[in-house]
Structure formats: C-alpha cells, structure tokens
Enzyme design. Structure first.
Site, PDB file in Angstrom:
ATOM      1  N   GLN A 104     -14.045  12.201   8.729  1.00 35.63           N
ATOM      2  CA  GLN A 104     -12.889  11.422   9.209  1.00 35.63           C
ATOM      3  C   GLN A 104     -11.603  12.101   8.744  1.00 35.63           C
ATOM      4  O   GLN A 104     -10.511  11.684   9.094  1.00 35.63           O
ATOM      5  CB  GLN A 104     -12.931  10.017   8.621  1.00 35.63           C
ATOM      6  CG  GLN A 104     -14.160   9.226   9.014  1.00 35.63           C
ATOM      7  CD  GLN A 104     -14.278   7.960   8.171  1.00 35.63           C
ATOM      8  OE1 GLN A 104     -13.684   6.942   8.473  1.00 35.63           O
ATOM      9  NE2 GLN A 104     -15.054   8.030   7.104  1.00 35.63           N
ATOM     10  N   ASN A 105     -11.751  13.124   7.910  1.00 32.58           N
ATOM     11  CA  ASN A 105     -10.563  13.758   7.344  1.00 32.58           C
ATOM     12  C   ASN A 105      -9.932  14.717   8.341  1.00 32.58           C
ATOM     13  O   ASN A 105     -10.617  15.335   9.149  1.00 32.58           O
ATOM     14  CB  ASN A 105     -10.929  14.511   6.062  1.00 32.58           C
ATOM     15  CG  ASN A 105     -11.484  13.579   5.017  1.00 32.58           C
ATOM     16  OD1 ASN A 105     -11.355  12.358   5.146  1.00 32.58           O
ATOM     17  ND2 ASN A 105     -12.106  14.122   3.983  1.00 32.58           N
ATOM     18  N   HIS A 122     -11.379  12.340  13.606  1.00 30.88           N
ATOM     19  CA  HIS A 122     -10.008  11.822  13.703  1.00 30.88           C
ATOM     20  C   HIS A 122      -8.969  12.906  13.971  1.00 30.88           C
ATOM     21  O   HIS A 122      -7.780  12.678  13.800  1.00 30.88           O
ATOM     22  CB  HIS A 122      -9.656  11.045  12.420  1.00 30.88           C
ATOM     23  CG  HIS A 122     -10.431   9.767  12.282  1.00 30.88           C
ATOM     24  ND1 HIS A 122     -10.505   9.036  11.115  1.00 30.88           N
ATOM     25  CD2 HIS A 122     -11.163   9.065  13.175  1.00 30.88           C
ATOM     26  CE1 HIS A 122     -11.265   7.961  11.304  1.00 30.88           C
ATOM     27  NE2 HIS A 122     -11.675   7.972  12.539  1.00 30.88           N
ATOM     28  N   CYS A 133       2.315  17.273  28.544  1.00 31.90           N
ATOM     29  CA  CYS A 133       1.420  18.225  29.222  1.00 31.90           C
ATOM     30  C   CYS A 133       0.110  18.440  28.470  1.00 31.90           C
ATOM     31  O   CYS A 133      -0.797  19.088  28.966  1.00 31.90           O
ATOM     32  CB  CYS A 133       2.129  19.559  29.462  1.00 31.90           C
ATOM     33  SG  CYS A 133       2.303  20.581  27.978  1.00 31.90           S
ATOM     34  N   CYS A 154       6.569  22.860  27.414  1.00 31.42           N
ATOM     35  CA  CYS A 154       7.392  22.100  28.367  1.00 31.42           C
ATOM     36  C   CYS A 154       8.588  21.416  27.711  1.00 31.42           C
ATOM     37  O   CYS A 154       9.418  20.818  28.380  1.00 31.42           O
ATOM     38  CB  CYS A 154       6.539  21.079  29.112  1.00 31.42           C
ATOM     39  SG  CYS A 154       6.157  19.603  28.138  1.00 31.42           S
ATOM     40  N   ASN A 217     -19.727   7.253  -3.586  1.00 33.74           N
ATOM     41  CA  ASN A 217     -18.355   6.742  -3.450  1.00 33.74           C
ATOM     42  C   ASN A 217     -17.946   6.078  -4.759  1.00 33.74           C
ATOM     43  O   ASN A 217     -18.745   5.370  -5.376  1.00 33.74           O
ATOM     44  CB  ASN A 217     -18.298   5.722  -2.305  1.00 33.74           C
ATOM     45  CG  ASN A 217     -16.886   5.484  -1.819  1.00 33.74           C
ATOM     46  OD1 ASN A 217     -16.314   6.336  -1.138  1.00 33.74           O
ATOM     47  ND2 ASN A 217     -16.295   4.354  -2.158  1.00 33.74           N
TER      48      ASN A 217
HETATM   49  P1  OAD Z   1     -10.055   5.446   2.238  1.00 36.25           P
HETATM   50  O1  OAD Z   1      -8.809   5.823   1.535  1.00 36.25           O
HETATM   51  O2  OAD Z   1     -10.078   4.156   2.973  1.00 36.25           O
HETATM   52  O3  OAD Z   1     -11.256   5.405   1.221  1.00 36.25           O
HETATM   53  C1  OAD Z   1     -11.531   6.436   0.327  1.00 36.25           C
HETATM   54  C2  OAD Z   1     -12.738   6.053  -0.502  1.00 36.25           C
HETATM   55  O4  OAD Z   1     -13.043   7.137  -1.347  1.00 36.25           O
HETATM   56  C3  OAD Z   1     -12.517   4.836  -1.401  1.00 36.25           C
HETATM   57  O5  OAD Z   1     -13.555   3.897  -1.218  1.00 36.25           O
HETATM   58  C4  OAD Z   1     -12.557   5.426  -2.822  1.00 36.25           C
HETATM   59  O6  OAD Z   1     -13.244   4.583  -3.742  1.00 36.25           O
HETATM   60  C5  OAD Z   1     -13.362   6.679  -2.635  1.00 36.25           C
HETATM   61  N1  OAD Z   1     -13.039   7.775  -3.559  1.00 36.25           N
HETATM   62  C6  OAD Z   1     -11.844   8.088  -4.130  1.00 36.25           C
HETATM   63  N2  OAD Z   1     -11.954   9.188  -4.886  1.00 36.25           N
HETATM   64  C7  OAD Z   1     -13.249   9.579  -4.817  1.00 36.25           C
HETATM   65  C8  OAD Z   1     -13.992  10.669  -5.372  1.00 36.25           C
HETATM   66  N3  OAD Z   1     -13.435  11.578  -6.164  1.00 36.25           N
HETATM   67  N4  OAD Z   1     -15.309  10.755  -5.069  1.00 36.25           N
HETATM   68  C9  OAD Z   1     -15.897   9.835  -4.261  1.00 36.25           C
HETATM   69  N5  OAD Z   1     -15.242   8.802  -3.710  1.00 36.25           N
HETATM   70  C10 OAD Z   1     -13.936   8.676  -3.968  1.00 36.25           C
HETATM   71  O7  OAD Z   1     -10.423   6.660   3.207  1.00 36.25           O
HETATM   72  P2  OAD Z   1     -11.379   6.702   4.502  1.00 36.25           P
HETATM   73  O8  OAD Z   1     -12.522   5.782   4.358  1.00 36.25           O
HETATM   74  O9  OAD Z   1     -11.646   8.120   4.768  1.00 36.25           O
HETATM   75  O10 OAD Z   1      -8.008   7.097   9.889  1.00 36.25           O
HETATM   76  O11 OAD Z   1     -10.406   6.138   5.607  1.00 36.25           O
HETATM   77  C11 OAD Z   1     -10.880   6.047   6.914  1.00 36.25           C
HETATM   78  C12 OAD Z   1      -9.766   6.235   7.906  1.00 36.25           C
HETATM   79  O12 OAD Z   1      -8.704   5.303   7.637  1.00 36.25           O
HETATM   80  C13 OAD Z   1      -9.062   7.567   7.814  1.00 36.25           C
HETATM   81  O13 OAD Z   1      -9.740   8.609   8.473  1.00 36.25           O
HETATM   82  C14 OAD Z   1      -7.761   7.275   8.490  1.00 36.25           C
HETATM   83  C15 OAD Z   1      -7.435   5.984   7.783  1.00 36.25           C
HETATM   84  O14 OAD Z   1      -6.543   5.190   8.360  1.00 36.25           O
HETATM   85  C16 OAD Z   1      -7.060   7.372  10.788  1.00 36.25           C
HETATM   86  O15 OAD Z   1      -5.987   7.813  10.476  1.00 36.25           O
HETATM   87  C17 OAD Z   1      -7.475   7.098  12.192  1.00 36.25           C
HETATM   88 ZN    ZN Z   2       4.237  20.045  26.881  1.00 28.53          ZN
END
Ligand code: OAD
Ligand code: ZN
Length: 253
Positions: A104-105, A122, A133, A154, A217
């Site tokens: 998702q990163n 994402h 465009c 454009c 996690n």
């Molecule tokens: P979050 O910021 O929601 O969650 C990150 C998770 O990683 C948390 O549950 C932390 O406990 C855990 N964490 C932090 N440090 C860690 C480490 N060193 N080792 C293991 N775990 C750790 O991030 P995402 O779940 O990736 O989407 O967020 C999902 C989506 O929400 C993103 O891709 C983005 C955001 O809005 C869009 O922009 C569409």
């Molecule tokens: Zn353009």
C-alpha cells in the site's frame, strides 16, 4: 524458548515449506526507515488526517494544499533508505519461491531494496499524472518548483499518481492480487493497521480459503484474532529472522 522465539520458529518453518507466498505491506514496514506512518500521533500533518487530504474533493477544492502535503511526504521520503525488513523481503524473492509483494506504500522503498515483483496498490509518490491528458511524469524534485505542478505535455493541472479515498483501484489489479492469494499457501501481512479497504480484507480472503496468515505489526489490528501467527514487534527486526537464508541470526534482546 520464549513465546516470541516459538512464534518465529513456527513462522520460519511455514514460510520455508511454502512455494507460493503473498506479502502485503503497509506504512509500518517503512517506519524504521524514518517514513512517517498515517495513523497514530506522528501520522498527522498540520492536524489534517489522510482521509481529509487524500481525496478528489480535497484536491479540487484546494490543489495547492493537497500538493503541499505530498511535497512534505516526498521530502520525508527522499533521503529514506530501505531497512532490514525491506531487504529481507527482497532476499526472499531470490529463494526460488513464487512471491507476490503487494504494497500500500507509495514510497518506492521495496524497489530500492531490490524487490522486483511489486504490486503498488496505491500508486507512487514520484509520479505526477495530468488531470486532463493522463500523461505520467516521473519527478524526483524536492521541493517541487511549482505548486501545484503543471503537465509537461499539455500544461494542465498535475496530480499525484496515487489512489485517493473514494477512487477505484483498477479491477485488473485487484483480480491479480486475489488470484495470487488463491494460489498461495501463506500470506504475510506486515505493518498495516488493517483499516483501509480493499487491503484490509485481503487477510480475510486468505483465511476464508484456508491459507496460513502471519501478521507482523507493532499494534493491535482489527482482524488479528483470525490469523494463525501474530507477532507484535518491529518488522525490521523480525523479518530477517523469518526467512531461511538468515538461519544464523538470533534475536538481539
Ligand atoms: P497506518 O499508518 O494506518 O498503519 C501502520 C501500522 O504499522 C500501524 O498499525 C503500526 O502499529 C504499525 N507499525 C509502525 N511501526 C512499525 C514497525 N516498525 N514494524 C511493524 N509495524 C509497525 O498505515 P497503512 O495501514 O499502510 O492510503 O495505511 C493504509 C493506507 O491508509 C495508506 O496506504 C494510505 C492511508 O491513507 C492512501 O493514501 C490511499
Ligand atoms: Zn496533460
């Protein structure tokens, strides 16, 4: 053997025996590289939540504000280097397994660590897409010289080439991921809070089809109760211990 060591040993064996593996990563895997996560205290940018900024509505209302946030995120990522968690996954890919890495990163750190089979659900922080465009420009300028940036082709307004809340992820991409889950024996879910769909449901899909799911996690997640092995530690410390070519490594604490 401590409870943690036992879980690691179990997970290692399961992963070792698997030929098809799906890995889903989120912001947590990049946290040890210094990239801010979304949720939690440090996840906030000037008191905005991602849900308020990562939307088409927010963008069309105030493109400059949304671009300022992306400019800040690009700045936060520009000097980041992959950490041992990213490298361990890149190494797993070289072990003759069929590995599908879904992230998702948008930070590009899996690529930098050497993983090649990556599905970016994402989008990518280093691409600007023209709102008119559709031209996609690779752009590594930090800070951006022009906010909001204009299309090189454009001249119309550029937007980050990322998926926002309220936008669809391409169906073909979802299909590819679901197919990989269907074909895997093991799914690893790493560093994601498990609250943003469709990624949040992918572990459930794996469980519904009787796959083994291993979660690494730091904090609790909503579906952890359904998973087979749950490790509440940092991914950069745990992942290098889970894959077989790192047999000789041990826990440092
Ligand atoms: P979050 O910021 O929601 O969650 C990150 C998770 O990683 C948390 O549950 C932390 O406990 C855990 N964490 C932090 N440090 C860690 C480490 N060193 N080792 C293991 N775990 C750790 O991030 P995402 O779940 O990736 O989407 O967020 C999902 C989506 O929400 C993103 O891709 C983005 C955001 O809005 C869009 O922009 C569409
Ligand atoms: Zn353009």
């Amino acid at each position: 053997m401590s409870e943690l060591e036992e879980k690691i040993a179990q997970a290692r064996e399961i992963i070792d025996c698997a030929s098809n593996i799906v890995v889903l990563t989120g912001a947590g895997i990049s946290a040890e590289s210094g990239v801010p996560t979304f949720r939690g205290q440090e996840g906030l940018w000037q008191n905005y939540r991602p849900e308020e900024l990562a939307t088409p509505d927010a963008f069309w209302k105030d493109p400059k504000l949304v671009w300022e946030w992306y400019d800040w995120r690009r700045n936060a990522v520009k000097d980041a280097k992959p950490n041992p968690g990213h490298y361990a996954l890149a190494e797993l890919e070289t072990q003759g397994k069929n590995l599908t890495l879904v992230t998702q990163n948008i930070d590009g750190l899996h690529q930098m660590a050497g993983s090649s089979n990556i599905t970016e659900m994402h989008g990518n922080l280093w691409q600007i897409r023209c709102t008119k465009c559709g031209e996609i420009e690779q752009n590594f300028e930090v800070p951006l010289r022009q906010l909001p940036p204009k299309c090189k082709k454009c001249g119309d307004l550029g937007r980050p080439n990322v998926v926002w809340f309220g936008e669809m992820i391409e169906m073909a991409l979802i299909d590819t991921i679901l197919k990989a889950i269907e074909e895997c024996q093991v799914m690893l879910i790493i560093g994601t809070s498990g609250v943003v769909e469709p990624a949040a449901s992918m572990g459930l899909v794996a469980k519904q089809t009787n796959k083994t799911v291993i979660e690494v996690n730091l904090d609790e997640t909503p579906s952890a109760g359904l998973y087979d092995i749950v490790i509440r530690e940092k991914s950069g410390e745990i992942l290098p211990l889970l894959f077989s070519s790192n047999n000789n490594r041990t826990l440092s604490s």
